[in-house]
Write an enzyme that holds these catalytic residues in place. Structure first.
Site, short mmCIF file in Angstrom:
data_model
loop_
_atom_site.label_atom_id
_atom_site.label_comp_id
_atom_site.label_asym_id
_atom_site.label_seq_id
_atom_site.Cartn_x
_atom_site.Cartn_y
_atom_site.Cartn_z
N GLU A 187 0.89 -1.24 -0.01
CA GLU A 187 0.00 0.18 0.02
C GLU A 187 0.82 1.28 -0.01
O GLU A 187 0.43 2.44 -0.60
CB GLU A 187 -0.90 0.00 1.23
CG GLU A 187 -0.39 0.27 2.83
CD GLU A 187 0.24 -1.19 3.07
OE1 GLU A 187 0.01 -2.33 2.53
OE2 GLU A 187 0.79 -1.31 4.15
N HIS B 263 -7.32 -1.57 -1.30
CA HIS B 263 -6.69 -1.92 -0.11
C HIS B 263 -7.24 -0.86 0.80
O HIS B 263 -7.62 0.41 0.62
CB HIS B 263 -5.17 -1.40 -0.49
CG HIS B 263 -4.45 -1.99 0.83
ND1 HIS B 263 -4.41 -1.32 1.96
CD2 HIS B 263 -3.29 -3.15 0.83
CE1 HIS B 263 -3.65 -2.11 2.82
NE2 HIS B 263 -3.09 -3.19 2.31
N ARG B 264 -7.55 -1.26 2.10
CA ARG B 264 -8.07 -0.47 3.05
C ARG B 264 -7.07 0.41 4.06
O ARG B 264 -7.70 0.60 5.13
CB ARG B 264 -9.26 -1.15 3.69
CG ARG B 264 -8.72 -2.34 4.49
CD ARG B 264 -9.83 -3.01 5.24
NE ARG B 264 -9.27 -4.09 6.06
CZ ARG B 264 -9.83 -4.72 7.01
NH1 ARG B 264 -11.07 -4.21 7.38
NH2 ARG B 264 -9.29 -5.41 7.77
N LYS C 205 -2.44 -11.25 11.70
CA LYS C 205 -2.05 -10.23 12.29
C LYS C 205 -2.83 -8.82 12.63
O LYS C 205 -2.42 -7.94 13.76
CB LYS C 205 -0.61 -9.45 11.66
CG LYS C 205 -0.82 -8.51 10.51
CD LYS C 205 0.49 -7.96 9.98
CE LYS C 205 0.32 -7.40 8.57
NZ LYS C 205 1.40 -6.97 7.84
N GLY D 43 -2.74 -10.28 5.89
CA GLY D 43 -2.37 -9.71 7.07
C GLY D 43 -2.08 -10.90 7.93
O GLY D 43 -2.71 -11.35 8.78
N GLY D 44 -0.51 -11.20 7.75
CA GLY D 44 -0.01 -12.09 8.72
C GLY D 44 -0.52 -13.72 8.54
O GLY D 44 -0.19 -14.37 9.22
N GLY E 110 2.31 -12.06 2.39
CA GLY E 110 3.57 -11.31 2.31
C GLY E 110 4.60 -11.99 2.80
O GLY E 110 5.20 -12.80 2.57
N GLY E 111 4.81 -11.79 4.28
CA GLY E 111 5.57 -12.49 5.13
C GLY E 111 5.73 -13.68 4.96
O GLY E 111 6.52 -14.60 5.05
C1 CAP Z 1 -0.08 -8.31 4.43
C2 CAP Z 1 -0.18 -6.54 4.26
C3 CAP Z 1 -1.74 -6.00 4.06
C4 CAP Z 1 -2.36 -5.89 5.61
C5 CAP Z 1 -3.46 -4.91 5.20
C6 CAP Z 1 0.72 -5.85 4.85
O1 CAP Z 1 1.31 -8.50 4.50
O2 CAP Z 1 0.22 -6.42 2.68
O3 CAP Z 1 -1.19 -4.44 3.69
O4 CAP Z 1 -2.40 -7.36 6.09
O5 CAP Z 1 -4.57 -5.56 6.23
O6 CAP Z 1 1.30 -4.82 4.54
O7 CAP Z 1 0.74 -6.04 6.06
P1 CAP Z 1 1.84 -9.64 5.46
P2 CAP Z 1 -6.04 -5.57 5.98
O8 CAP Z 1 1.13 -10.68 4.80
O9 CAP Z 1 3.21 -9.48 5.39
O10 CAP Z 1 1.15 -9.69 6.75
O11 CAP Z 1 -6.46 -6.34 4.74
O12 CAP Z 1 -6.43 -6.07 7.14
O13 CAP Z 1 -6.56 -4.38 5.74
MG MG Z 2 0.21 -4.19 2.85
#
Ligand code: CAP
Ligand code: MG
Length: 423
Positions: A179, A265-266, A306, A349-350, A372-373
């Site tokens: 994002e 993306h939020r 996460k 997220g996580g 991601g991770g």
């Molecule tokens: C996930 C992610 C997402 C958030 C968004 C990050 O990465 O790209 O932006 O999870 O959350 O940067 O954290 P990981 P939501 O897989 O490494 O955690 O969807 O709740 O808005």
């Molecule tokens: Mg992200």
């Protein structure tokens, strides 16, 4: 003063109905606080007006028609003439505007909206929706699997493209930017598009599968349009927008002028959604996003990863809400809604391979899972991380436990050793 509380009033099809959670300030009754909220969000102000006339008062006066003091919920029916069709900022300036700052309330939360048909149809809604996306990917059933290139920012264009390529050939359908990655000194938007889409084509040739890249075009509005055009000219079918930081006006512009699939993306939603007594629920933000026309929306992971967000809160967006305002009104992303296409829920997220059975069980097949991770943190790198995700999904499709499936699949085995399985 006008009297806005009218418990005998029955909302009509031409009313926009809003449900608020209301905590009156000390010394005020629930009704008094609701009265002020109704006034300030429509035609009134703090005092009587010499300029008010009977016509305005009868035609445009909203009615607080339902009050549940125990739950601190009030429902207000607003005549639709109070709103400009197709103008989301105007609608929100009324029903989610000044009222948050009023002294008469300690807390106020916008928890649900019912839009009249004419207003629903004044917005474009998703261009593709779940069906269109599944058709494009030739994936009629299973959840879509994606990753976010990590580190969030920092890689140059070539490294970014290589990480994307490894993710695709490892078995993922989707790669997206993070994002906070837009056009940076070390990673230029146009160069990134050139390199990443080239490797997407290569990954498609090698795997025989459709692969998706979702570049983040978030920027000033005209710039977003330019970036989307650039992506289109280079054969990209998707763009991503940070819908809350870009704003709903920006989002409307993108929806109306961009022809790609729109991933929302939020980032930042927590400022509005997280305090359970104040702000706006994610349920409502999801409704607004669908109306404007995103095709895919982050809604959370139902407590698996996460990010904060209870299963109830997440699932009421994707599935049912406890007390629908109108019968049959549930599945905020997928409910029948005067022809508006359903939106793909995104869980991110996580998450890691061991999260897949639980997310799948909770959120069902119409979900895009992103790691991601959970991909780039694999002990053997991105390619193995992507394979492990696909293997875990295969296990679920074959109704096998992850541990059994991992016996002769080294990537999944290593992922489970590192992160375990979500219980
Ligand atoms: C996930 C992610 C997402 C958030 C968004 C990050 O990465 O790209 O932006 O999870 O959350 O940067 O954290 P990981 P939501 O897989 O490494 O955690 O969807 O709740 O808005
Ligand atoms: Mg992200």
């Amino acid at each position: 003063m006008l009297d806005y509380v009218d418990l005998k009033y029955k909302p009509t099809k031409n009313d926009l109905v809003v449900q608020y959670y209301v905590e009156p300030a000390k010394g005020l009754t629930f009704e008094q606080a609701c009265e002020q909220v109704a006034a300030e969000s429509s035609i009134g102000t703090w005092t009587e007006l010499s300029t008010m006339n009977k016509k305005i008062a009868t035609k445009l006066r909203p009615s607080v028609y339902s009050i549940n003091k125990k739950k601190r919920l009030a429902r207000i029916a607003y005549p639709q003439e109070l709103f400009e069709a197709g103008n989301m900022p105007q609608i929100l300036s009324a029903i989610a505007g000044n009222i948050y700052g009023m002294k008469v309330i300690d807390n106020l939360r916008l928890t649900d909206i019912t839009f009249p048909k004419k207003m629903v149809q004044s917005f474009k809604g998703p261009r593709y929706g779940i069906k269109g996306i599944r058709k494009m990917l030739k994936l009629p059933k299973r959840p879509l699997l994606g990753t976010i290139v990590k580190p969030k920012v920092g890689l140059d264009e070539a490294h970014h493209a290589k990480v994307a390529y490894d993710s695709w050939v490892g078995g993922l359908d989707i790669v997206k930017d993070d994002e906070n990655l837009t056009s940076m000194s070390f990673n230029n938007f146009q160069k990134r598009i050139d390199k990443t889409l080239k490797l997407r084509d290569k990954a498609e040739r090698e795997t025989g599968e459709k692969k998706i890249y979702m570049p983040n075009i978030t920027a000033e509005t005209f710039e977003m349009l330019k970036r989307a055009k650039y992506v289109e000219r280079h054969g990209g079918e998707y763009v991503m927008v940070d819908v809350l930081t870009a704003g709903f006006a920006g989002l409307q512009t993108v929806r109306d002028h961009v022809f790609q699939v729109l991933h929302a993306h939020r980032a930042g939603h927590g400022a509005l959604t997280r305090n359970p007594k104040h702000g706006i629920t994610m349920h409502v933000l999801a409704m607004i996003s669908r109306l404007i026309g995103v095709d895919q929306l982050h809604i959370g992971t139902a407590d698996v990863g996460k990010m904060e967000g209870s299963p109830d809160e997440v699932l009421e967006i994707e599935r049912e809400i406890e007390e629908p305002m109108i019968k049959g009104k549930n599945h905020i992303l997928a409910q029948d809604w005067h022809g508006v296409k359903p939106v793909f829920a995104v869980a991110s997220g996580g998450l890691h391979p061991g999260s897949i059975p639980k997310v799948h069980a909770r959120m069902g097949p119409d979900v895009i899972m992103q790691f991601g991770g959970g991909v780039h943190g694999h002990p053997n790198g991105t390619l193995s991380g992507a394979r492990a995700v696909r293997q875990a999904m295969d296990a679920v499709q074959h109704k096998s436990s992850l541990t059994d499936w991992a016996q002769n699949r080294v990537e999944l085995k290593k992922a489970l050793i590192k992160w375990g399985e979500a219980k």
